[in-house]
Design a protein around this motif. Structure first.
Motif, PDB file in Angstrom:
ATOM      1  N   ARG A   1     -28.186  47.067 -52.183  1.00 31.04           N
ATOM      2  CA  ARG A   1     -27.366  46.158 -51.344  1.00 31.04           C
ATOM      3  C   ARG A   1     -27.987  44.940 -50.981  1.00 31.04           C
ATOM      4  O   ARG A   1     -27.473  43.981 -50.537  1.00 31.04           O
ATOM      5  CB  ARG A   1     -26.470  46.833 -50.511  1.00 31.04           C
ATOM      6  CG  ARG A   1     -25.342  46.118 -49.636  1.00 31.04           C
ATOM      7  CD  ARG A   1     -24.545  47.288 -48.759  1.00 31.04           C
ATOM      8  NE  ARG A   1     -25.369  47.464 -47.622  1.00 31.04           N
ATOM      9  CZ  ARG A   1     -24.807  48.280 -46.508  1.00 31.04           C
ATOM     10  NH1 ARG A   1     -23.830  49.041 -46.868  1.00 31.04           N
ATOM     11  NH2 ARG A   1     -25.581  48.580 -45.544  1.00 31.04           N
ATOM     12  N   THR A   2     -29.276  45.331 -50.253  1.00 31.34           N
ATOM     13  CA  THR A   2     -29.912  44.263 -49.816  1.00 31.34           C
ATOM     14  C   THR A   2     -30.250  43.156 -50.698  1.00 31.34           C
ATOM     15  O   THR A   2     -29.969  41.702 -50.331  1.00 31.34           O
ATOM     16  CB  THR A   2     -31.400  44.644 -49.191  1.00 31.34           C
ATOM     17  OG1 THR A   2     -31.109  45.617 -48.129  1.00 31.34           O
ATOM     18  CG2 THR A   2     -32.089  43.683 -48.604  1.00 31.34           C
TER      19      THR A   2
ATOM     20  N   SER B   1     -33.348  51.069 -46.570  1.00 31.43           N
ATOM     21  CA  SER B   1     -32.443  52.326 -46.947  1.00 31.43           C
ATOM     22  C   SER B   1     -31.167  52.019 -48.238  1.00 31.43           C
ATOM     23  O   SER B   1     -30.812  52.756 -48.748  1.00 31.43           O
ATOM     24  CB  SER B   1     -31.741  53.078 -45.812  1.00 31.43           C
ATOM     25  OG  SER B   1     -31.065  51.901 -45.067  1.00 31.43           O
ATOM     26  N   ASN B   2     -31.036  50.709 -47.933  1.00 31.88           N
ATOM     27  CA  ASN B   2     -29.918  50.105 -48.930  1.00 31.88           C
ATOM     28  C   ASN B   2     -30.380  49.070 -49.546  1.00 31.88           C
ATOM     29  O   ASN B   2     -30.130  47.973 -49.689  1.00 31.88           O
ATOM     30  CB  ASN B   2     -28.811  49.668 -48.090  1.00 31.88           C
ATOM     31  CG  ASN B   2     -27.853  50.918 -47.377  1.00 31.88           C
ATOM     32  OD1 ASN B   2     -27.192  51.718 -47.947  1.00 31.88           O
ATOM     33  ND2 ASN B   2     -28.196  51.066 -46.160  1.00 31.88           N
TER      34      ASN B   2
ATOM     35  N   SER C   1     -21.879  47.269 -42.480  1.00 31.16           N
ATOM     36  CA  SER C   1     -23.196  47.821 -42.034  1.00 31.16           C
ATOM     37  C   SER C   1     -22.833  48.237 -40.515  1.00 31.16           C
ATOM     38  O   SER C   1     -22.928  49.498 -40.142  1.00 31.16           O
ATOM     39  CB  SER C   1     -24.362  46.928 -41.928  1.00 31.16           C
ATOM     40  OG  SER C   1     -25.385  47.600 -41.432  1.00 31.16           O
TER      41      SER C   1
ATOM     42  N   GLU D   1     -20.355  51.368 -40.955  1.00 30.20           N
ATOM     43  CA  GLU D   1     -20.999  52.381 -41.634  1.00 30.20           C
ATOM     44  C   GLU D   1     -21.628  53.253 -40.122  1.00 30.20           C
ATOM     45  O   GLU D   1     -22.134  54.263 -40.199  1.00 30.20           O
ATOM     46  CB  GLU D   1     -21.981  52.155 -42.566  1.00 30.20           C
ATOM     47  CG  GLU D   1     -21.317  51.677 -43.847  1.00 30.20           C
ATOM     48  CD  GLU D   1     -22.221  51.287 -45.103  1.00 30.20           C
ATOM     49  OE1 GLU D   1     -21.865  51.292 -46.278  1.00 30.20           O
ATOM     50  OE2 GLU D   1     -23.497  51.171 -44.536  1.00 30.20           O
ATOM     51  N   ARG D   2     -22.346  52.277 -39.538  1.00 28.44           N
ATOM     52  CA  ARG D   2     -23.308  53.088 -38.514  1.00 28.44           C
ATOM     53  C   ARG D   2     -22.602  53.094 -37.097  1.00 28.44           C
ATOM     54  O   ARG D   2     -23.187  53.090 -36.093  1.00 28.44           O
ATOM     55  CB  ARG D   2     -24.593  52.015 -38.309  1.00 28.44           C
ATOM     56  CG  ARG D   2     -25.406  52.218 -39.513  1.00 28.44           C
ATOM     57  CD  ARG D   2     -26.205  51.066 -40.013  1.00 28.44           C
ATOM     58  NE  ARG D   2     -27.296  50.447 -38.818  1.00 28.44           N
ATOM     59  CZ  ARG D   2     -27.835  49.349 -39.102  1.00 28.44           C
ATOM     60  NH1 ARG D   2     -27.747  48.797 -40.159  1.00 28.44           N
ATOM     61  NH2 ARG D   2     -28.392  49.065 -38.300  1.00 28.44           N
TER      62      ARG D   2
END
Length: 426
Positions: free
Chosen positions: A36-37, A32-33, A329, A332-333
């Motif tokens: 960034r990954t 999903s990112n 991360s 964010e989650r």
């Protein structure tokens, strides 16, 4: 008993399913990112590329040098004027004043050594020119050798044969030439039986060696070498003091570990021949090829250590980058983590979710680094054969896994310990 067994089996399957779900969640989070990954794994890619690249280069250099030194042979000792390593405070001019090994000493050693399986004397001259009619081949290596030389060193014949005892003892004008010399002077492949001219002397070619390819550091390149009987060599060049220095190579038996008995016997015979008194120092050197190999191993051990330290700091930076991304991360989650825990998600489910994410990032970066190193092995380098070994691949993957684990363990632990109510509110 059966009920307990079924319960254990059910619990195990449920745990494995939750671990698999954690892995899938982490994989989806990385997808999903994607940008960034990719940016996150670049740090690990550079680190693994640096570490494994250095290890691969050092290993290839070490193997190339050792292959080049195979010409010296194994399980041998050499009687020479100069030692392989000038150590201690021994004045160098005392080595300079030593006498050269001689053919007479070679014959005496051959007749008196009980612990030798074969013995040969040889002399080497570089930059020799061979002529065949109007054709010539320059920059070749000429070796004058005695009869048993092919038992000391491996000479792979492509066609023809080696010297006979009569040819060697009589100093006949016969020669065994290397593959490259044969191709230059006899492109049609009709070398054996032909004549070449060497310093005004005509020599009959009786054998051609098989090609061995290019070495990184060639002590003697057999492809460019030409072998003649030692006595014939002495007709072409002066051998001894102020001339070409010969070397006596002696091979021992397998029943003499370390060749200690052979070395002691050689030292005793040589001291007697040179007329040395008990208190006199040796005026000859007994050299062993493994001394050079040991020095090479020490040098490359230092190079590997230095390269490993540099690569370690590179990959450490990559680990900090992954840890930073994992903290982001988790932040964010936070709300999603609260919902998952409110719905009954176990701590280890959340923990594994972020650990897997960090390790996948690190392993992906490490895999890309290994692919780049593997790509380097296809770059042609004169005399050097680069190869990525299985051991270095495993080092890269293990280091990547450890970096991912260390980078993700703290963010994962923070996520696993979150209070669901407070997490949902955020």
């Amino acid at each position: 008993m059966q009920l307990n067994s079924a319960l254990i089996k059910t619990t195990t399957l449920k745990t494995l399913f939750l671990i698999w779900e954690s892995f899938r969640s982490s994989l989806n989070a990385l997808k999903s990112n994607l940008l960034r990954t990719i940016l996150s794994l670049l740090g690990v890619t550079v680190g693994i590329f640096a570490i494994i690249g250095v290890f691969t280069l050092v290993d290839s250099l070490q193997n190339g040098i050792k292959k080049s030194l195979d010409f010296l042979g194994g399980d041998l000792i050499y009687v020479e004027k100069w030692p392989y390593g000038l150590g201690g405070d021994y004045p160098w001019w005392t080595y300079l004043n030593r006498p050269e090994a001689s053919f007479a000493e070679f014959k005496t050693l051959e007749a008196n050594l009980d612990n030798q399986s074969s013995i040969a004397i040889s002399a080497v001259k570089d930059g020799v020119t061979f002529k065949k009619g109007s054709n010539s081949a320059s920059g070749m290596v000429l070796l004058g050798v005695s009869y048993q030389y092919d038992q000391i060193m491996e000479l792979n014949m492509q066609e023809g044969r080696y010297f006979t005892q009569v040819e060697a003892d009589g100093g006949r004008n016969v020669t065994v030439i290397g593959h490259e010399l044969s191709e230059q002077l006899f492109p049609q492949g009709d070398a054996v039986g032909s004549m070449v001219t060497l310093r005004g002397h005509r020599c009959k070619i009786i054998g051609v060696l098989r090609s061995e390819g290019e070495n990184l550091f060639s002590f003697v390149d057999k492809d460019k070498a030409c072998f003649v009987p030692f006595k014939f060599f002495t007709k072409l060049y002066f051998v001894g003091k102020n001339g070409v220095g010969p070397s006596i190579a002696i091979k021992g038996f397998d029943t003499d570990p370390g060749l200690m008995n052979l070395e002691g016997e050689v030292r005793g015979v040589m001291r007697r021949l040179r007329g040395l008194r008990p208190k006199d120092d040796d005026n000859f050197a007994i050299n062993r090829p493994e001394a050079i190999a040991g020095a090479i191993d020490n040098i490359f051990a230092v190079l590997s250590l230095a390269g490993g330290v540099i690569g370690f700091f590179s990959i450490l930076v990559g680990g900090f980058g992954i840890a930073n991304i994992m903290f982001v991360s988790v932040k964010e989650r936070t709300n999603l983590i609260g919902i998952q825990k409110a719905l009954g998600a176990k701590r280890f489910y959340i923990l594994f979710q972020f650990l897997f994410e960090a390790m996948l990032l690190s392993l992906a970066g490490g895999a890309v680094g290994l692919v780049l190193v593997f790509g380097l092995t296809f770059i042609p380098i004169s005399g050097l054969e680069l190869g990525l070994s299985f051991g270095n691949v495993m080092v890269g993957l293990v280091v990547s896994s450890i970096i991912g684990l260390l980078a993700g363990v703290i963010p994962a632990a923070i996520a696993a310990k979150m209070d669901p109510v407070q997490a949902i509110r955020q």
